[in-house]
Scaffold this motif. Structure first.
Motif, short mmCIF file in Angstrom:
data_model
loop_
_atom_site.label_atom_id
_atom_site.label_comp_id
_atom_site.label_asym_id
_atom_site.label_seq_id
_atom_site.Cartn_x
_atom_site.Cartn_y
_atom_site.Cartn_z
N ALA A 142 -29.73 66.43 8.91
CA ALA A 142 -29.18 65.45 7.98
C ALA A 142 -29.58 65.83 6.57
CB ALA A 142 -29.67 64.04 8.31
N GLY A 143 -28.77 65.41 5.60
CA GLY A 143 -29.07 65.73 4.21
C GLY A 143 -28.80 64.58 3.28
N VAL A 144 -29.51 64.57 2.16
CA VAL A 144 -29.26 63.62 1.07
C VAL A 144 -29.17 64.41 -0.23
CG1 VAL A 144 -29.99 61.54 -0.14
CG2 VAL A 144 -30.59 61.84 2.29
N SER A 145 -28.00 64.34 -0.86
CA SER A 145 -27.76 65.00 -2.14
C SER A 145 -27.79 63.95 -3.24
CB SER A 145 -26.40 65.71 -2.11
OG SER A 145 -26.05 66.19 -3.40
N LEU A 146 -28.78 64.05 -4.12
CA LEU A 146 -28.92 63.07 -5.19
C LEU A 146 -28.44 63.67 -6.50
CD1 LEU A 146 -31.72 62.74 -3.21
CD2 LEU A 146 -31.74 60.64 -4.57
N TYR A 147 -27.39 63.07 -7.03
CA TYR A 147 -26.73 63.44 -8.28
C TYR A 147 -26.60 64.95 -8.49
CZ TYR A 147 -31.61 62.01 -9.23
OH TYR A 147 -32.95 61.76 -9.14
N GLY A 148 -26.11 65.60 -7.43
CA GLY A 148 -25.76 67.02 -7.54
C GLY A 148 -24.36 67.15 -8.11
N ARG A 149 -24.21 67.90 -9.17
CA ARG A 149 -22.91 68.05 -9.80
C ARG A 149 -21.89 68.62 -8.81
NH1 ARG A 149 -20.80 72.09 -13.17
NH2 ARG A 149 -22.78 73.21 -13.05
N ILE A 150 -20.69 68.06 -8.82
CA ILE A 150 -19.63 68.48 -7.90
C ILE A 150 -18.87 69.62 -8.57
CG2 ILE A 150 -17.62 67.69 -6.60
CD1 ILE A 150 -18.87 64.79 -7.13
N ILE A 151 -18.98 70.82 -8.02
CA ILE A 151 -18.56 72.00 -8.79
C ILE A 151 -17.32 72.70 -8.28
CG2 ILE A 151 -20.90 72.44 -9.62
CD1 ILE A 151 -21.12 74.62 -7.51
N ARG A 152 -16.81 72.35 -7.10
CA ARG A 152 -15.62 73.03 -6.60
C ARG A 152 -14.70 72.04 -5.90
NH1 ARG A 152 -18.79 77.41 -4.55
NH2 ARG A 152 -18.50 76.65 -2.45
N ASN A 153 -13.43 72.34 -5.92
CA ASN A 153 -12.46 71.57 -5.17
C ASN A 153 -11.73 72.51 -4.22
OD1 ASN A 153 -10.59 69.83 -4.14
ND2 ASN A 153 -9.24 69.91 -5.92
N SER A 154 -12.24 72.60 -3.00
CA SER A 154 -11.60 73.42 -1.98
C SER A 154 -11.93 72.81 -0.63
CB SER A 154 -12.08 74.86 -2.04
OG SER A 154 -13.46 74.94 -1.75
N GLU A 155 -11.13 73.10 0.36
CA GLU A 155 -11.31 72.50 1.68
C GLU A 155 -12.70 72.76 2.24
OE1 GLU A 155 -9.42 72.94 6.17
OE2 GLU A 155 -8.24 73.54 4.43
N GLU A 156 -13.21 73.98 2.03
CA GLU A 156 -14.51 74.32 2.59
C GLU A 156 -15.64 73.49 2.00
OE1 GLU A 156 -16.02 77.85 -0.43
OE2 GLU A 156 -15.69 78.31 1.67
N ARG A 157 -15.41 72.89 0.83
CA ARG A 157 -16.45 72.12 0.15
C ARG A 157 -16.70 70.77 0.83
NH1 ARG A 157 -20.82 73.17 -2.62
NH2 ARG A 157 -21.35 71.58 -4.11
N TYR A 158 -15.86 70.39 1.77
CA TYR A 158 -15.94 69.04 2.34
C TYR A 158 -16.12 69.03 3.85
CZ TYR A 158 -14.01 68.55 -2.29
OH TYR A 158 -13.83 68.65 -3.65
N ASN A 159 -16.16 70.19 4.48
CA ASN A 159 -16.30 70.26 5.93
C ASN A 159 -17.79 70.34 6.29
OD1 ASN A 159 -15.66 70.44 8.61
ND2 ASN A 159 -15.17 72.62 8.55
N LEU A 160 -18.49 69.24 6.12
CA LEU A 160 -19.94 69.17 6.35
C LEU A 160 -20.26 69.37 7.83
CD1 LEU A 160 -20.46 66.02 4.14
CD2 LEU A 160 -21.23 68.32 3.54
N LEU A 161 -21.39 70.02 8.10
CA LEU A 161 -21.79 70.30 9.47
C LEU A 161 -22.55 69.14 10.10
CD1 LEU A 161 -22.99 74.00 9.10
CD2 LEU A 161 -20.77 73.17 9.93
N ASN A 162 -23.30 68.40 9.29
CA ASN A 162 -24.11 67.29 9.80
C ASN A 162 -24.13 66.16 8.76
OD1 ASN A 162 -25.12 67.96 12.47
ND2 ASN A 162 -26.21 69.65 11.50
N PRO A 163 -24.58 64.96 9.17
CA PRO A 163 -24.50 63.78 8.30
C PRO A 163 -25.13 64.00 6.92
CG PRO A 163 -25.06 63.12 10.53
CD PRO A 163 -25.10 64.62 10.51
N THR A 164 -24.40 63.59 5.89
CA THR A 164 -24.84 63.80 4.51
C THR A 164 -24.55 62.57 3.67
OG1 THR A 164 -24.26 66.15 4.76
CG2 THR A 164 -24.70 65.36 2.52
#
Length: 238
Positions: A142-164
């Protein structure tokens, strides 16, 4: 009522270790556990007091907590540096190039600390690294991303492997609401695992890692809420 940011874990072990080519700050709870959390620092690096406070705080919730130096001994960004140089500094400190170091730390946690389930949290620069790793490394439960800038718009950027879980501040000047809305739209389309996005009212970049003495009274409830949400997400899956 005790301050929610103070905790009593009894005897804790806090120390720095050398793991292959990486130094790391480790804090173990007083009780035995086979659960661990990797903490990825922001641009100010692994020695920054705020990030070490977070490591101790997570250990207080009965996790082995570790903050490696993902800059590998190179200079972190300093508050006295010139922002005109930031883009060049980022090119030399790419949060998308942390895979090797993450694997080294994961092996250490499993082989030397007996960790069987491992999560990850990251702040700002580290938030971007968490987003990247949750797309690439199935060992992270599991992961928690705190205010990480969103830097790309592509399909691969959103296919997370585990809960985030993605945490943002309402008044973060580095991340627009439109970027967050796009993230949510694309996660709905492509993500097949649990995820969550939450925006905290009135909060600026870096709010969730402040030590208690640095908090403004009007911000403290939202910081407390973000910290609780972060650890609750980790506890749900680890």
């Amino acid at each position: 009522m005790a301050d929610p940011f103070l905790y009593n874990t009894g005897e804790r072990s806090r120390y720095e270790v050398q793991i292959e080519h990486i130094k790391a700050y480790v804090c173990r709870p007083s009780v035995h556990t086979d659960k661990a959390v990797i903490v990825i620092h922001d641009v100010f690096g692994w020695l920054f007091p705020d990030i070490r406070y977070i490591v101790d705080w997570i250990a207080g919730h009965r996790y082995i907590a570790i903050c490696p130096d993902f800059f590998k001994g190179t200079e972190p960004w300093k508050s006295t540096d010139h922002w005109a140089d930031f883009a060049d500094w980022m090119k030399a400190h790419d949060p998308m190039k942390v895979d090797k170091e993450a694997d080294v730390v994961l092996k250490y946690l499993k082989d030397q600390c007996g960790a069987k389930k491992i999560g990850i949290v990251g702040f700002s620069w580290g938030g971007m690294a968490v987003h990247h790793l949750m797309l690439k490394n199935p060992q992270l439960a599991a992961g928690v991303s705190l205010y990480g800038r969103i830097i790309r718009n592509s399909e691969e950027r959103y296919n997370l492997l585990n809960p985030t879980f993605f945490i943002f501040g309402e008044k973060d000047h580095t991340i627009s609401y439109d970027q967050i809305a796009l993230l949510e739209e694309k996660l709905k389309e492509y993500c097949k695992v649990a995820y969550k996005i939450k925006i905290y009212p009135g909060q600026v970049h870096g709010f969730a890692q402040l030590k208690p003495e640095d908090m403004k009274p009007e911000d403290k409830p939202y910081i407390e809420e973000a910290r609780k949400d972060m650890i609750d997400w980790i506890k749900t899956f680890i």
